[in-house]
Design an enzyme around this catalytic site. Structure first.
Site, PDB file in Angstrom:
ATOM      1  N   ASN A 113       0.833  -1.203   0.000  1.00 21.53           N
ATOM      2  CA  ASN A 113       0.000   0.000   0.000  1.00 21.53           C
ATOM      3  C   ASN A 113       0.862   1.244   0.000  1.00 21.53           C
ATOM      4  O   ASN A 113       1.950   1.277   0.555  1.00 21.53           O
ATOM      5  CB  ASN A 113      -0.959  -0.003   1.194  1.00 21.53           C
ATOM      6  CG  ASN A 113      -0.402   0.687   2.417  1.00 21.53           C
ATOM      7  OD1 ASN A 113      -0.485   1.910   2.559  1.00 21.53           O
ATOM      8  ND2 ASN A 113       0.216  -0.082   3.310  1.00 21.53           N
ATOM      9  N   PHE A 117      -1.541   8.313   4.123  1.00 23.91           N
ATOM     10  CA  PHE A 117      -2.365   8.928   5.178  1.00 23.91           C
ATOM     11  C   PHE A 117      -3.580   9.693   4.659  1.00 23.91           C
ATOM     12  O   PHE A 117      -3.749  10.888   4.959  1.00 23.91           O
ATOM     13  CB  PHE A 117      -1.551   9.917   6.030  1.00 23.91           C
ATOM     14  CG  PHE A 117      -0.440   9.343   6.837  1.00 23.91           C
ATOM     15  CD1 PHE A 117      -0.321   7.980   7.059  1.00 23.91           C
ATOM     16  CD2 PHE A 117       0.509  10.187   7.419  1.00 23.91           C
ATOM     17  CE1 PHE A 117       0.724   7.465   7.825  1.00 23.91           C
ATOM     18  CE2 PHE A 117       1.548   9.688   8.181  1.00 23.91           C
ATOM     19  CZ  PHE A 117       1.651   8.328   8.378  1.00 23.91           C
ATOM     20  N   SER A 178       5.779   5.252   8.514  1.00 25.29           N
ATOM     21  CA  SER A 178       5.116   4.938   7.252  1.00 25.29           C
ATOM     22  C   SER A 178       6.043   5.308   6.095  1.00 25.29           C
ATOM     23  O   SER A 178       6.621   6.394   6.090  1.00 25.29           O
ATOM     24  CB  SER A 178       3.814   5.717   7.137  1.00 25.29           C
ATOM     25  OG  SER A 178       3.379   5.655   5.791  1.00 25.29           O
ATOM     26  N   ASN A 180       5.121   6.008   3.171  1.00 19.26           N
ATOM     27  CA  ASN A 180       4.366   6.682   2.113  1.00 19.26           C
ATOM     28  C   ASN A 180       4.199   8.179   2.283  1.00 19.26           C
ATOM     29  O   ASN A 180       3.472   8.812   1.537  1.00 19.26           O
ATOM     30  CB  ASN A 180       2.998   6.011   1.969  1.00 19.26           C
ATOM     31  CG  ASN A 180       3.139   4.527   1.685  1.00 19.26           C
ATOM     32  OD1 ASN A 180       3.916   4.150   0.811  1.00 19.26           O
ATOM     33  ND2 ASN A 180       2.453   3.699   2.439  1.00 19.26           N
ATOM     34  N   THR A 181       4.824   8.736   3.302  1.00 15.07           N
ATOM     35  CA  THR A 181       4.856  10.186   3.459  1.00 15.07           C
ATOM     36  C   THR A 181       6.319  10.576   3.400  1.00 15.07           C
ATOM     37  O   THR A 181       7.116  10.126   4.240  1.00 15.07           O
ATOM     38  CB  THR A 181       4.221  10.605   4.811  1.00 15.07           C
ATOM     39  OG1 THR A 181       2.838  10.267   4.779  1.00 15.07           O
ATOM     40  CG2 THR A 181       4.362  12.103   5.060  1.00 15.07           C
ATOM     41  N   LYS A 220       5.798   3.748  16.853  1.00 12.19           N
ATOM     42  CA  LYS A 220       5.755   2.665  15.858  1.00 12.19           C
ATOM     43  C   LYS A 220       6.947   2.767  14.918  1.00 12.19           C
ATOM     44  O   LYS A 220       7.168   3.811  14.292  1.00 12.19           O
ATOM     45  CB  LYS A 220       4.448   2.735  15.068  1.00 12.19           C
ATOM     46  CG  LYS A 220       4.262   1.565  14.122  1.00 12.19           C
ATOM     47  CD  LYS A 220       2.827   1.461  13.678  1.00 12.19           C
ATOM     48  CE  LYS A 220       2.620   0.343  12.676  1.00 12.19           C
ATOM     49  NZ  LYS A 220       1.230   0.220  12.271  1.00 12.19           N
ATOM     50  N   ASN A 249       5.936  -1.447  11.279  1.00 11.49           N
ATOM     51  CA  ASN A 249       5.148  -0.941  10.147  1.00 11.49           C
ATOM     52  C   ASN A 249       5.481  -1.791   8.904  1.00 11.49           C
ATOM     53  O   ASN A 249       6.176  -2.801   9.008  1.00 11.49           O
ATOM     54  CB  ASN A 249       5.489   0.540   9.928  1.00 11.49           C
ATOM     55  CG  ASN A 249       4.289   1.324   9.424  1.00 11.49           C
ATOM     56  OD1 ASN A 249       3.596   0.867   8.508  1.00 11.49           O
ATOM     57  ND2 ASN A 249       4.032   2.482   9.994  1.00 11.49           N
TER      58      ASN A 249
HETATM   59  C1  LIG Z   1      -3.686  -0.839   3.531  1.00 13.79           C
HETATM   60  C2  LIG Z   1      -2.833  -0.575   4.745  1.00 13.79           C
HETATM   61  C3  LIG Z   1      -2.874   0.676   5.355  1.00 13.79           C
HETATM   62  C4  LIG Z   1      -2.087   0.928   6.484  1.00 13.79           C
HETATM   63  N1  LIG Z   1      -2.161   2.153   7.083  1.00 13.79           N
HETATM   64  C5  LIG Z   1      -1.424   2.392   8.196  1.00 13.79           C
HETATM   65  C6  LIG Z   1      -1.520   3.632   8.866  1.00 13.79           C
HETATM   66  O1  LIG Z   1      -2.289   4.513   8.497  1.00 13.79           O
HETATM   67  N2  LIG Z   1      -0.735   3.832   9.954  1.00 13.79           N
HETATM   68  C7  LIG Z   1       0.119   2.870  10.434  1.00 13.79           C
HETATM   69  O2  LIG Z   1       0.803   3.088  11.429  1.00 13.79           O
HETATM   70  N3  LIG Z   1       0.219   1.664   9.816  1.00 13.79           N
HETATM   71  C8  LIG Z   1      -0.535   1.416   8.730  1.00 13.79           C
HETATM   72  N4  LIG Z   1      -0.444   0.192   8.120  1.00 13.79           N
HETATM   73  C9  LIG Z   1       0.503  -0.813   8.650  1.00 13.79           C
HETATM   74  C10 LIG Z   1      -0.175  -1.809   9.592  1.00 13.79           C
HETATM   75  O3  LIG Z   1      -0.696  -1.159  10.708  1.00 13.79           O
HETATM   76  C11 LIG Z   1       0.836  -2.892  10.063  1.00 13.79           C
HETATM   77  O4  LIG Z   1       1.829  -2.286  10.841  1.00 13.79           O
HETATM   78  C12 LIG Z   1       1.499  -3.624   8.906  1.00 13.79           C
HETATM   79  O5  LIG Z   1       0.598  -3.814   7.844  1.00 13.79           O
HETATM   80  C13 LIG Z   1       2.064  -4.970   9.312  1.00 13.79           C
HETATM   81  O6  LIG Z   1       1.066  -5.829   9.785  1.00 13.79           O
HETATM   82  P1  LIG Z   1       0.324  -6.942   8.848  1.00 13.79           P
HETATM   83  O7  LIG Z   1       1.385  -7.697   8.130  1.00 13.79           O
HETATM   84  O8  LIG Z   1      -0.487  -7.742   9.820  1.00 13.79           O
HETATM   85  O9  LIG Z   1      -0.550  -6.168   7.912  1.00 13.79           O
HETATM   86  C14 LIG Z   1      -1.233  -0.078   7.002  1.00 13.79           C
HETATM   87  C15 LIG Z   1      -1.207  -1.346   6.379  1.00 13.79           C
HETATM   88  C16 LIG Z   1      -1.997  -1.602   5.284  1.00 13.79           C
HETATM   89  C17 LIG Z   1      -1.948  -2.969   4.643  1.00 13.79           C
END
Ligand SMILES: Cc1cc2nc3c(=O)[nH]c(=O)nc-3n(C[C@H](O)[C@H](O)[C@H](O)COP(=O)(O)O)c2cc1C
Length: 340
Positions: A113, A117, A178, A180-181, A220, A249
């Site tokens: 992704n 934000f 993140s 992406n920023t 995080k 993350n």
């Molecule tokens: C579509 C998507 C959007 C996410 N948005 C955020 C976010 O806004 N803030 C954040 O701290 N992590 C975000 N994450 C990261 C997740 O919170 C998590 O840390 C990461 O995906 C690893 O866990 P997983 O493998 O169980 O998905 C996002 C992940 C995905 C897949």
């Protein structure tokens, strides 16, 4: 049931599928007989855990990003989570990156992704959390800076967000990881993180003096930090009295992705290919802090074995996102019933 749901949702674009799934849970919440049914199907057995002075009914939480605007946290408690992390919330509303910005790597049980934000902003989300006190589920709020805010003044975004959400949340998660920023992850560097956390600790002290409210602060981290970067970040946290760390993350790495479909899309990779990296991060943090900083483990947990490995590595709590997409709503119950 889960299989049918998944095959329906996987026909949709990933972002559309996400809003549909969230819409379905919200609908279940407002229709009492459906709410009762969903609760009976997915509620999880109690496995109480204490961390950062909070009591969690079980160690499994919903990771940030699933309920960015606080639209569905109440309904999502039906799926058995011990905690739900709303956000990432930015101070001002912003759109995020252009679509498409989420990709399914089905063969890898992963997602990429680059949302960037998208947020309805602090004012909107704070109204969604008003009057929230819930006995059975801990609610955290994950905060991040607006795209337009220069790194040099990011501190002021985070402090304002802290002021808004500390009275409404059980804990605050500071997102500096993140991918992406642009530039955000530079805030994990020693000096930058130290400055940011000092400012937040100051805000918290003020609030403690005036309102007798001490909200736990978690940070995080990215899984892509090298050992010395990780040490710097952990030092900055411990010096400033941070209560815990969320590891991790998403990753910008692409090793191990043998199937090429979407593998080269920019953004953060989550799901199974992240599992080992996240697990190693948790182990390192435990080792380097000698267990003094409670760790919330996230990254690639898709079943009870993965959940147990994360807890065995030293995590006190775990979080999931991608696992929910691939395994469906029964995952929390499955993990808490079979392991932990
Ligand atoms: C579509 C998507 C959007 C996410 N948005 C955020 C976010 O806004 N803030 C954040 O701290 N992590 C975000 N994450 C990261 C997740 O919170 C998590 O840390 C990461 O995906 C690893 O866990 P997983 O493998 O169980 O998905 C996002 C992940 C995905 C897949």
């Amino acid at each position: 049931m889960s299989y049918l749901l998944r095959s329906f949702l996987f026909r949709l674009d990933p972002e559309k599928a996400h809003s549909t799934a969230l819409g379905m849970v919200r609908l279940a919440w407002i229709l009492p007989p459906v709410r009762k049914l969903v609760k009976s199907l997915y509620s999880a057995p109690d496995r109480p855990v204490e961390a950062f002075g909070l009591r969690f009914r079980n160690p499994v939480g919903l990771a940030a990003g699933y309920d960015k605007d606080g639209l569905g946290w109440r309904a999502l408690t039906l799926l058995g989570f011990g905690h739900i992390e709303v956000g990432t919330v930015t101070l001002e509303p912003q759109q995020g990156n252009p679509r498409p910005r989420v990709f399914r790597l089905i063969e890898h049980r992963a997602l990429i992704n680059r949302m960037g934000f998208p947020s309805r902003g602090a004012f909107f989300v704070s109204r969604r959390l008003q009057g929230r006190r819930l006995e059975e589920c801990v609610i955290g709020v994950n905060i991040g800076k607006n795209r337009q805010t220069p790194l040099e003044t990011a501190e002021s975004d985070y402090c304002s967000l802290f002021q808004v959400f500390a009275p409404l949340a059980d804990y605050i998660a500071v997102n500096v990881s993140s991918p992406n920023t642009e530039g955000l992850r530079q805030l994990q560097a020693r000096q930058a993180l130290n400055g940011l956390l000092k400012a937040l600790a100051g805000e918290r002290r003020l609030m403690e003096e005036t309102d007798h409210l001490r909200v736990p602060i978690l940070v995080k981290l990215a899984p892509d930090l090298n050992d010395s970067e990780l040490d710097d970040a952990l030092d900055a946290m411990m010096v400033n009295g941070i209560d815990g760390v969320i590891a991790t993350n998403t990753t910008t790495r692409r090793e191990g992705l043998v199937k090429p479909r979407y593998a080269q899309e920019t953004g953060g990779l989550s799901g199974e290919p992240l599992a080992q990296l996240a697990l190693e991060m948790v182990r390192k943090i435990q080792l380097r802090t000698e267990g003094r900083l409670p760790v919330v483990g996230a990254g690639g947990i898709t079943d009870e074995t993965g959940a147990q490995s994360m807890l065995d590595a030293g995590a006190v709590l775990i979080q999931l996102y991608t696992g929910l997409v691939y395994e469906g709503p029964g995952l929390v119950r499955r993990i808490t019933t079979n392991r932990i």
